[in-house]
Design a protein around this motif. Structure first.
Motif, PDB file in Angstrom:
ATOM      1  N   ALA A  82     -11.621   9.969  -0.627  1.00  0.00           N
ATOM      2  CA  ALA A  82     -12.287   9.283  -1.736  1.00  0.00           C
ATOM      3  C   ALA A  82     -11.955   7.805  -1.748  1.00  0.00           C
ATOM      4  N   PHE A  83     -10.759   7.454  -1.273  1.00  0.00           N
ATOM      5  CA  PHE A  83     -10.340   6.048  -1.287  1.00  0.00           C
ATOM      6  C   PHE A  83      -9.184   5.876  -0.319  1.00  0.00           C
ATOM      7  N   THR A  84      -9.103   4.678   0.273  1.00  0.00           N
ATOM      8  CA  THR A  84      -8.008   4.329   1.182  1.00  0.00           C
ATOM      9  C   THR A  84      -7.471   2.953   0.817  1.00  0.00           C
ATOM     10  N   SER A  85      -6.162   2.838   0.847  1.00  0.00           N
ATOM     11  CA  SER A  85      -5.497   1.556   0.616  1.00  0.00           C
ATOM     12  C   SER A  85      -4.528   1.292   1.755  1.00  0.00           C
ATOM     13  N   THR A  86      -4.544   0.078   2.290  1.00  0.00           N
ATOM     14  CA  THR A  86      -3.562  -0.336   3.289  1.00  0.00           C
ATOM     15  C   THR A  86      -2.935  -1.647   2.840  1.00  0.00           C
ATOM     16  N   ILE A  87      -1.617  -1.647   2.727  1.00  0.00           N
ATOM     17  CA  ILE A  87      -0.889  -2.848   2.341  1.00  0.00           C
ATOM     18  C   ILE A  87       0.223  -3.101   3.349  1.00  0.00           C
ATOM     19  N   VAL A  88       0.739  -4.308   3.361  1.00  0.00           N
ATOM     20  CA  VAL A  88       1.897  -4.656   4.178  1.00  0.00           C
ATOM     21  C   VAL A  88       3.049  -5.006   3.250  1.00  0.00           C
ATOM     22  N   GLU A  89       4.149  -4.283   3.414  1.00  0.00           N
ATOM     23  CA  GLU A  89       5.358  -4.566   2.663  1.00  0.00           C
ATOM     24  C   GLU A  89       6.295  -5.377   3.554  1.00  0.00           C
ATOM     25  N   LYS A  90       6.792  -6.482   3.041  1.00  0.00           N
ATOM     26  CA  LYS A  90       7.657  -7.353   3.832  1.00  0.00           C
ATOM     27  C   LYS A  90       9.087  -6.849   3.767  1.00  0.00           C
ATOM     28  N   GLY A  91       9.266  -5.688   4.397  1.00  0.00           N
ATOM     29  CA  GLY A  91      10.571  -5.052   4.453  1.00  0.00           C
ATOM     30  C   GLY A  91      10.653  -4.134   5.650  1.00  0.00           C
ATOM     31  N   ASN A  92      11.847  -3.883   6.121  1.00  0.00           N
ATOM     32  CA  ASN A  92      12.087  -2.980   7.236  1.00  0.00           C
ATOM     33  C   ASN A  92      11.586  -1.575   6.903  1.00  0.00           C
ATOM     34  N   TRP A  93      11.125  -0.856   7.902  1.00  0.00           N
ATOM     35  CA  TRP A  93      10.558   0.476   7.660  1.00  0.00           C
ATOM     36  C   TRP A  93      11.565   1.417   7.006  1.00  0.00           C
ATOM     37  N   LYS A  94      12.852   1.251   7.319  1.00  0.00           N
ATOM     38  CA  LYS A  94      13.859   2.129   6.710  1.00  0.00           C
ATOM     39  C   LYS A  94      13.999   1.844   5.221  1.00  0.00           C
ATOM     40  N   LEU A  95      13.832   0.596   4.811  1.00  0.00           N
ATOM     41  CA  LEU A  95      13.873   0.269   3.385  1.00  0.00           C
ATOM     42  C   LEU A  95      12.686   0.874   2.656  1.00  0.00           C
ATOM     43  N   VAL A  96      11.520   0.887   3.302  1.00  0.00           N
ATOM     44  CA  VAL A  96      10.342   1.506   2.700  1.00  0.00           C
ATOM     45  C   VAL A  96      10.575   2.993   2.500  1.00  0.00           C
ATOM     46  N   MET A  97      11.115   3.651   3.522  1.00  0.00           N
ATOM     47  CA  MET A  97      11.358   5.089   3.416  1.00  0.00           C
ATOM     48  C   MET A  97      12.524   5.390   2.476  1.00  0.00           C
ATOM     49  N   GLU A  98      13.575   4.567   2.494  1.00  0.00           N
ATOM     50  CA  GLU A  98      14.685   4.759   1.556  1.00  0.00           C
ATOM     51  C   GLU A  98      14.172   4.717   0.114  1.00  0.00           C
ATOM     52  N   ASN A  99      13.354   3.737  -0.169  1.00  0.00           N
ATOM     53  CA  ASN A  99      12.833   3.571  -1.523  1.00  0.00           C
ATOM     54  C   ASN A  99      12.040   4.793  -1.961  1.00  0.00           C
TER      55      ASN A  99
ATOM     56  N   VAL B 173      -1.940  11.254   0.743  1.00  0.00           N
ATOM     57  CA  VAL B 173      -1.154  11.254   1.973  1.00  0.00           C
ATOM     58  C   VAL B 173      -0.823   9.808   2.349  1.00  0.00           C
ATOM     59  N   PHE B 174       0.406   9.606   2.773  1.00  0.00           N
ATOM     60  CA  PHE B 174       0.931   8.275   3.041  1.00  0.00           C
ATOM     61  C   PHE B 174       1.408   8.186   4.493  1.00  0.00           C
ATOM     62  N   ARG B 175       1.136   7.052   5.115  1.00  0.00           N
ATOM     63  CA  ARG B 175       1.621   6.792   6.484  1.00  0.00           C
ATOM     64  C   ARG B 175       2.232   5.405   6.539  1.00  0.00           C
ATOM     65  N   ILE B 176       3.403   5.298   7.152  1.00  0.00           N
ATOM     66  CA  ILE B 176       3.977   3.981   7.382  1.00  0.00           C
ATOM     67  C   ILE B 176       4.071   3.720   8.875  1.00  0.00           C
ATOM     68  N   LEU B 177       3.935   2.444   9.236  1.00  0.00           N
ATOM     69  CA  LEU B 177       4.086   2.006  10.620  1.00  0.00           C
ATOM     70  C   LEU B 177       4.843   0.682  10.623  1.00  0.00           C
ATOM     71  N   PRO B 178       5.865   0.557  11.465  1.00  0.00           N
ATOM     72  CA  PRO B 178       6.598  -0.713  11.532  1.00  0.00           C
ATOM     73  C   PRO B 178       5.764  -1.790  12.222  1.00  0.00           C
ATOM     74  N   ILE B 179       5.801  -2.996  11.687  1.00  0.00           N
ATOM     75  CA  ILE B 179       5.080  -4.125  12.268  1.00  0.00           C
ATOM     76  C   ILE B 179       6.056  -5.101  12.912  1.00  0.00           C
ATOM     77  N   SER B 180       7.192  -5.311  12.281  1.00  0.00           N
ATOM     78  CA  SER B 180       8.225  -6.226  12.767  1.00  0.00           C
ATOM     79  C   SER B 180       9.541  -5.780  12.136  1.00  0.00           C
ATOM     80  N   PRO B 181      10.653  -6.443  12.445  1.00  0.00           N
ATOM     81  CA  PRO B 181      11.902  -6.040  11.799  1.00  0.00           C
ATOM     82  C   PRO B 181      11.837  -6.060  10.275  1.00  0.00           C
ATOM     83  N   THR B 182      10.987  -6.890   9.701  1.00  0.00           N
ATOM     84  CA  THR B 182      10.925  -7.001   8.243  1.00  0.00           C
ATOM     85  C   THR B 182       9.504  -6.884   7.706  1.00  0.00           C
ATOM     86  N   GLU B 183       8.667  -6.088   8.373  1.00  0.00           N
ATOM     87  CA  GLU B 183       7.306  -5.824   7.885  1.00  0.00           C
ATOM     88  C   GLU B 183       6.918  -4.390   8.197  1.00  0.00           C
ATOM     89  N   THR B 184       6.280  -3.742   7.232  1.00  0.00           N
ATOM     90  CA  THR B 184       5.855  -2.354   7.391  1.00  0.00           C
ATOM     91  C   THR B 184       4.479  -2.167   6.772  1.00  0.00           C
TER      92      THR B 184
END
Length: 414
Positions: A184-201, A318-329
């Protein structure tokens, strides 16, 4: 933003020196070497969530994703089978598909029009000479599996075993009938944080009361609502909910991998509320699959390193994360509803998406501020709460155990 790691301190050394039940050393959250090691030892070797199968509704439907250095394309063939390939032409390496999704009857390289069937076979390559053998230039495949309507890929030559996850996930999501759903809808954002911080949160709700007013209308931040030790060990409220689900043949009890890489359980929302909405009522009048009641709660499923998910009676997220850089996900979210649900009639898109659009943005801000603090030379690892942050401890123990094993094996081989 990247942080230059100390040349004398390896990722393996940092992991070996970490304090148990504490956050990680600074370099593991922002160092370039740690990021490259994470890619090589985890993201290039583990099963990763791509998205729901309903994202590929017909022959030729495709999605693309970037896993570190690897562009990947996932497509549905004429035989209905879903396959994954390296998104790289076998001629001179051009990406076959630059868009994030679409539909093509064939995979055609935009550079010189080499043309591939949806099963990866090279069909056409102009003016390559009489000795050219097209059978030697099929697309390079990537391991791909459909688990009850959820697509996973693995870049490794030999992927890790997935039998236990496949058996459990297929059974637990079956009542949601994901194959009979649509996006029904899709959202994609970039969080300026390491992938482990995203998953920890994601793995704790210690922060929820102060950060997520929309989510906390329906989702309890009481750790007893998410801390479970087994299929018969949880809070009385959850055990009562599981007993009710058992009577309806609705898989719900806690099940997990021995190393906690994945876990799933169906938990009630607060005060018998129905869905993640501002009102607490169902967002979609037409239920998904065969879930018998509006107040069946959420089947929560996570899988390290790439995904967490909620399956409710009226919709799934459903959520998917992918690392972009050391501090972007990159964080991609899909909202799924019954394939025959009609927007404006069976659901209102604002009602359906508001809570998690708010929550995702709030989490983005939390993660980015967390990363900014860790970039400070004043940062040092702090202790996790054993009651509030047990899920974070599971994540970090899984990460450190796997990384230490693989890095030590690599070092021994060298």
């Amino acid at each position: 933003m990247t942080f230059a790691s100390s040349a004398s301190t390896s990722t393996a050394d940092l992991i070996a020196a970490r304090l148990p039940n504490h956050s990680l050393p600074r370099d593991l959250y922002c160092g370039e070497q740690a990021y490259r090691d994470d890619l090589e030892q985890i993201w290039y070797r583990e099963w990763l969530f791509v998205g729901p199968t309903c994202e590929l509704p017909k022959t030729g439907s495709y999605v693309t994703l970037q896993v570190g250095d690897y562009p990947v394309i996932v497509t549905r063939g004429a035989d209905k089978r879903i396959r994954a390939f390296h998104n790289v032409c076998r001629h001179r390496g051009q990406r076959l598909c630059a868009k994030s999704n679409g539909t093509n009857p064939k995979l055609v390289c935009p550079y010189h029009q080499w043309t591939y069937d949806l099963d990866g076979k090279l069909l056409f390559a102009r003016d390559m000479g009489e000795s050219f053998d097209p059978s030697k230039y099929s697309l390079k495949s990537v391991h791909c599996i459909d688990l009850g309507g959820m697509i996973f890929i693995c870049l490794a030559k030999v992927p890790p075993a997935i039998n236990d996850l496949a058996t459990n996930l297929t059974r637990y999501v079956a009542p949601s009938a994901l194959a009979d759903s649509k996006i029904a809808f899709t959202s994609t954002i970039v969080e300026k944080g390491n992938w482990k911080l995203v998953m920890e949160n994601n793995r704790e709700c210690y922060h929820c009361g102060g950060s997520h007013p929309s989510l906390c209308r329906t989702y309890s931040d009481d750790p007893l609502m998410t801390v479970m030790e087994g299929p018969n060990s949880a809070s009385p409220e959850i055990l009562d909910h599981w007993a009710r689900c058992d009577a309806a043949n609705l898989p719900s009890r806690f099940v997990n991998a021995p190393d906690m890489q994945w876990r799933m359980a169906r938990v009630p929302l607060m005060d018998t509320q129905e869905s993640f909405t501002m009102s607490g009522k169902a967002a979609v009048s037409r239920r998904m699959g065969t879930i018998p009641w509006n107040d069946a709660g959420s089947l929560m499923f996570y899988h390290f390193p790439s995904s967490w998910n909620h399956f409710l009676p009226d919709h799934a997220i459903v959520f998917r994360i992918l690392p972009i850089s050391p501090t972007e996900t990159q964080v991609t979210t899909h909202w799924l509803v019954h394939k025959d649900a009609v927007e404006g009639q069976d659901y209102n898109l604002e009602d359906l998406t508001r809570v998690w659009l708010n929550t995702n943005d709030e989490d983005r801000q939390v993660v980015e501020e967390n990363q900014r603090g860790i970039l400070s030379p004043a940062y040092e690892p702090g202790p996790y709460s054993p009651s509030q942050e047990a899920g974070v401890i599971h994540l970090i123990d899984w990460y450190c155990g796997l990384m230490a094993s693989r890095l030590n094996m690599q070092q021994a081989a060298e």
